[in-house]
Motif scaffolding. Structure first.
Motif, mmCIF file in Angstrom:
data_model
loop_
_atom_site.group_PDB
_atom_site.id
_atom_site.type_symbol
_atom_site.label_atom_id
_atom_site.label_comp_id
_atom_site.label_asym_id
_atom_site.label_seq_id
_atom_site.Cartn_x
_atom_site.Cartn_y
_atom_site.Cartn_z
ATOM 1 N N PHE A 233 0.841 -1.187 0.000
ATOM 2 C CA PHE A 233 0.000 0.000 0.000
ATOM 3 C C PHE A 233 0.880 1.242 0.000
ATOM 4 C CE2 PHE A 233 -3.629 -2.583 1.100
ATOM 5 C CZ PHE A 233 -4.717 -1.837 0.660
ATOM 6 N N LYS A 234 0.443 2.255 -0.715
ATOM 7 C CA LYS A 234 1.150 3.538 -0.730
ATOM 8 C C LYS A 234 0.415 4.522 0.178
ATOM 9 C CE LYS A 234 2.903 3.039 -5.454
ATOM 10 N NZ LYS A 234 2.908 3.621 -6.826
ATOM 11 N N ARG A 235 1.162 5.146 1.062
ATOM 12 C CA ARG A 235 0.556 6.131 1.951
ATOM 13 C C ARG A 235 0.911 7.531 1.463
ATOM 14 N NH1 ARG A 235 1.854 6.509 8.348
ATOM 15 N NH2 ARG A 235 3.872 7.172 7.539
ATOM 16 N N GLY A 236 -0.097 8.380 1.372
ATOM 17 C CA GLY A 236 0.111 9.743 0.934
ATOM 18 C C GLY A 236 -0.594 10.730 1.842
ATOM 19 N N MET A 237 -0.393 11.990 1.570
ATOM 20 C CA MET A 237 -1.017 13.046 2.361
ATOM 21 C C MET A 237 -1.613 14.062 1.407
ATOM 22 S SD MET A 237 0.680 15.392 5.362
ATOM 23 C CE MET A 237 1.863 16.150 4.250
ATOM 24 N N ASN A 238 -2.831 14.442 1.656
ATOM 25 C CA ASN A 238 -3.506 15.442 0.838
ATOM 26 C C ASN A 238 -4.233 16.396 1.771
ATOM 27 O OD1 ASN A 238 -4.820 16.973 -1.041
ATOM 28 N ND2 ASN A 238 -6.067 15.321 -1.885
ATOM 29 N N GLY A 239 -3.568 17.530 2.046
ATOM 30 C CA GLY A 239 -4.162 18.488 2.961
ATOM 31 C C GLY A 239 -4.330 17.888 4.343
ATOM 32 N N LYS A 240 -5.557 17.824 4.834
ATOM 33 C CA LYS A 240 -5.835 17.315 6.177
ATOM 34 C C LYS A 240 -6.179 15.831 6.180
ATOM 35 C CE LYS A 240 -7.478 21.793 7.928
ATOM 36 N NZ LYS A 240 -8.589 22.526 8.586
ATOM 37 N N HIS A 241 -5.859 15.138 5.107
ATOM 38 C CA HIS A 241 -6.233 13.732 5.009
ATOM 39 C C HIS A 241 -5.023 12.844 4.734
ATOM 40 C CE1 HIS A 241 -10.032 15.870 4.095
ATOM 41 N NE2 HIS A 241 -10.574 14.880 4.781
ATOM 42 N N LEU A 242 -5.086 11.620 5.266
ATOM 43 C CA LEU A 242 -4.131 10.565 4.946
ATOM 44 C C LEU A 242 -4.793 9.630 3.946
ATOM 45 C CD1 LEU A 242 -2.608 9.530 8.396
ATOM 46 C CD2 LEU A 242 -1.500 10.800 6.568
ATOM 47 N N LEU A 243 -4.025 9.202 2.937
ATOM 48 C CA LEU A 243 -4.560 8.333 1.895
ATOM 49 C C LEU A 243 -3.753 7.050 1.840
ATOM 50 C CD1 LEU A 243 -4.804 11.470 0.885
ATOM 51 C CD2 LEU A 243 -5.557 10.433 -1.226
ATOM 52 N N TYR A 244 -4.440 5.921 1.727
ATOM 53 C CA TYR A 244 -3.808 4.629 1.499
ATOM 54 C C TYR A 244 -4.323 4.119 0.155
ATOM 55 C CZ TYR A 244 -2.352 4.768 6.376
ATOM 56 O OH TYR A 244 -1.779 5.130 7.561
ATOM 57 N N GLN A 245 -3.400 3.853 -0.757
ATOM 58 C CA GLN A 245 -3.794 3.525 -2.129
ATOM 59 C C GLN A 245 -3.141 2.225 -2.581
ATOM 60 O OE1 GLN A 245 -2.326 7.234 -3.800
ATOM 61 N NE2 GLN A 245 -4.402 8.013 -4.040
ATOM 62 N N ASN A 246 -3.891 1.489 -3.407
ATOM 63 C CA ASN A 246 -3.389 0.247 -3.969
ATOM 64 C C ASN A 246 -4.216 -0.076 -5.217
ATOM 65 O OD1 ASN A 246 -1.917 -2.175 -4.242
ATOM 66 N ND2 ASN A 246 -1.899 -2.457 -2.010
ATOM 67 N N GLU A 247 -4.010 -1.268 -5.778
ATOM 68 C CA GLU A 247 -4.764 -1.674 -6.967
ATOM 69 C C GLU A 247 -5.138 -3.144 -6.884
ATOM 70 O OE1 GLU A 247 -2.937 1.223 -10.476
ATOM 71 O OE2 GLU A 247 -2.117 -0.800 -10.206
ATOM 72 N N LEU A 248 -6.377 -3.444 -7.256
ATOM 73 C CA LEU A 248 -6.787 -4.816 -7.517
ATOM 74 C C LEU A 248 -6.464 -5.113 -8.973
ATOM 75 C CD1 LEU A 248 -10.321 -5.257 -5.877
ATOM 76 C CD2 LEU A 248 -8.206 -6.394 -5.194
ATOM 77 N N THR A 249 -5.851 -6.251 -9.228
ATOM 78 C CA THR A 249 -5.494 -6.581 -10.609
ATOM 79 C C THR A 249 -5.822 -8.039 -10.922
ATOM 80 O OG1 THR A 249 -3.221 -7.132 -9.936
ATOM 81 C CG2 THR A 249 -3.623 -4.892 -10.730
ATOM 82 N N TYR A 250 -6.059 -8.284 -12.189
ATOM 83 C CA TYR A 250 -6.156 -9.648 -12.710
ATOM 84 C C TYR A 250 -4.995 -9.820 -13.678
ATOM 85 C CZ TYR A 250 -7.683 -13.573 -15.598
ATOM 86 O OH TYR A 250 -7.732 -14.755 -16.287
ATOM 87 N N ARG A 251 -4.101 -10.754 -13.358
ATOM 88 C CA ARG A 251 -2.886 -10.952 -14.156
ATOM 89 C C ARG A 251 -2.861 -12.392 -14.682
ATOM 90 N NH1 ARG A 251 0.902 -7.081 -13.826
ATOM 91 N NH2 ARG A 251 0.589 -5.420 -12.281
ATOM 92 N N PRO A 252 -3.408 -12.601 -15.870
ATOM 93 C CA PRO A 252 -3.412 -13.962 -16.428
ATOM 94 C C PRO A 252 -2.032 -14.428 -16.869
ATOM 95 C CG PRO A 252 -4.321 -12.402 -18.002
ATOM 96 C CD PRO A 252 -4.106 -11.642 -16.731
ATOM 97 N N HIS A 253 -1.093 -13.479 -17.035
ATOM 98 C CA HIS A 253 0.249 -13.824 -17.494
ATOM 99 C C HIS A 253 1.270 -13.483 -16.417
ATOM 100 C CE1 HIS A 253 -1.391 -14.653 -21.408
ATOM 101 N NE2 HIS A 253 -1.857 -13.411 -21.519
ATOM 102 N N ALA A 254 2.526 -13.673 -16.733
ATOM 103 C CA ALA A 254 3.614 -13.363 -15.815
ATOM 104 C C ALA A 254 3.600 -11.886 -15.467
ATOM 105 C CB ALA A 254 4.947 -13.749 -16.438
#
Length: 344
Positions: free
Chosen positions: A81-102
């Motif tokens: 997870f990536k943690r960021g800051m935007n003004g008065k807020h903390l953000l935790y960001q990531n991605e759901l992915t479907y990876r049929p290949h390598a």
């Protein structure tokens, strides 16, 4: 061979469509996230190719209909997870992915995940480390200045900056035993040398005792403070010194947080409102009106503070601003975060 290739493409397209039509439910908790990803029956045998960041699903339930529910229950410390800051807020960001290949090949499906929280009172990012650069000024005050990464979570890993992108420049002073201090950037210029000389070519960034000139020319701003003793200048990169080593020279000043005037301020221009705005109290933005002319000192108290040397000149660099469309920019060597920082 060709019919098999076409068949593989068709099957992959069907799977991608099935994933795109999936139902995804996200529940953000205190320090973790719960995600339920409902997938079609065709995708159930391939559930091992579903990821949250670099984590596989915690559990897979196969429903009576043949469809499946992939559950992801993880803490923000996991799964990259990536943690960021935007003004008065903390953000935790990531991605759901479907990876049929390598992993070397792009994901067939990407779904962004973001949890937003109100920033805790007094929360300070963990920037204070040797890579951020430390220099001690008179009066025993310790100053820091560094280039941050895009997420504002730590020191940048490279000093190469694409033209037009943003350079988050963080400065701070350690409070130690002093009364509460307000850190200000009184003046900043860019130069192609680590020392300013009479014949040095300079590019003014902040002048007139705290007026951010680059907010008028571009989209630079001061970001909301997380603490009075630190400030982040969100500086849009410019053409000055393009392709060369550039150094940011700043005069940092500490001041009483309760006493602001024309000579002790942090002002940026808000184009939407067509006026200058005071970072620390927009209701007192009239203090910034002098940014269009000349700002003078009104406070007598500065004479007392100034005698204790509560100011410091700091230099950040080298930074290298490159034009992404320039093929020669690809060969510019990068400097790691442990090599570029501030100079006393």
């Amino acid at each position: 061979m060709m019919p098999q290739l076409y068949l593989g493409v068709i099957i992959l397209a069907v799977f991608a469509m099935a994933v795109a039509n999936a139902e995804i439910n996200v529940v953000c908790e205190k320090d973790s996230v719960r995600i339920t990803w409902r997938i079609s029956a065709e995708l159930v045998p391939h559930a091992a190719r579903l990821f949250l960041g670099n984590c596989m699903s915690s559990r897979l339930n196969v429903l009576p209909s043949g469809e499946g529910e992939a559950h992801f229950n993880y803490k923000f410390a996991d799964c990259k997870f990536k943690r960021g800051m935007n003004g008065k807020h903390l953000l935790y960001q990531n991605e759901l992915t479907y990876r049929p290949h390598a992993k070397s090949k792009p994901a067939a499906f990407v779904y962004p995940i973001e949890c937003v929280y109100k920033r805790p009172e007094g929360w300070i990012p963990p920037f204070l480390n040797p890579g951020s650069g430390v220099s001690e000024g008179r009066g025993g005050l310790v100053f820091h200045m560094a280039l941050l990464n895009e997420q504002l979570t730590g020191v940048a890993k490279t000093n190469v900056v694409p033209l037009g992108s943003f350079m988050p420049i963080w400065a701070a002073v350690e409070q130690r035993s002093h009364q509460p201090l307000l850190l200000l950037m009184e003046e900043c210029v860019a130069a192609t040398t680590p020392q300013l000389r009479p014949d040095s070519q300079v590019y003014p960034i902040i002048s007139n005792k705290g007026c951010l000139l680059e907010s008028m020319r571009g989209n630079s701003v001061f970001l909301p403070r997380y603490h009075s003793s630190a400030v982040i200048l969100y500086l849009q990169s410019f053409k000055f010194g393009l392709g060369e080593e550039v150094y940011i020279h700043c005069k940092l000043v500490v001041w009483d947080p309760e006493v602001l005037d024309e000579s002790k301020k942090a002002c940026h221009y808000v184009k939407e409102n067509g006026r200058w705005e005071l970072l620390d109290d927009p209701f007192q933005s009239s203090i910034c009106s002098c940014c269009d002319s000349t700002c003078h000192s009104r406070s007598k108290r500065w004479a007392d503070w100034g005698s204790h040397g509560f100011s410091h000149k700091s230099v950040l660099g080298p930074l290298i601003i490159v034009d992404p469309s320039d093929s020669q920019a690809q060969g510019i060597p990068q400097v790691s975060d442990s090599q570029f920082s501030t100079f006393p």
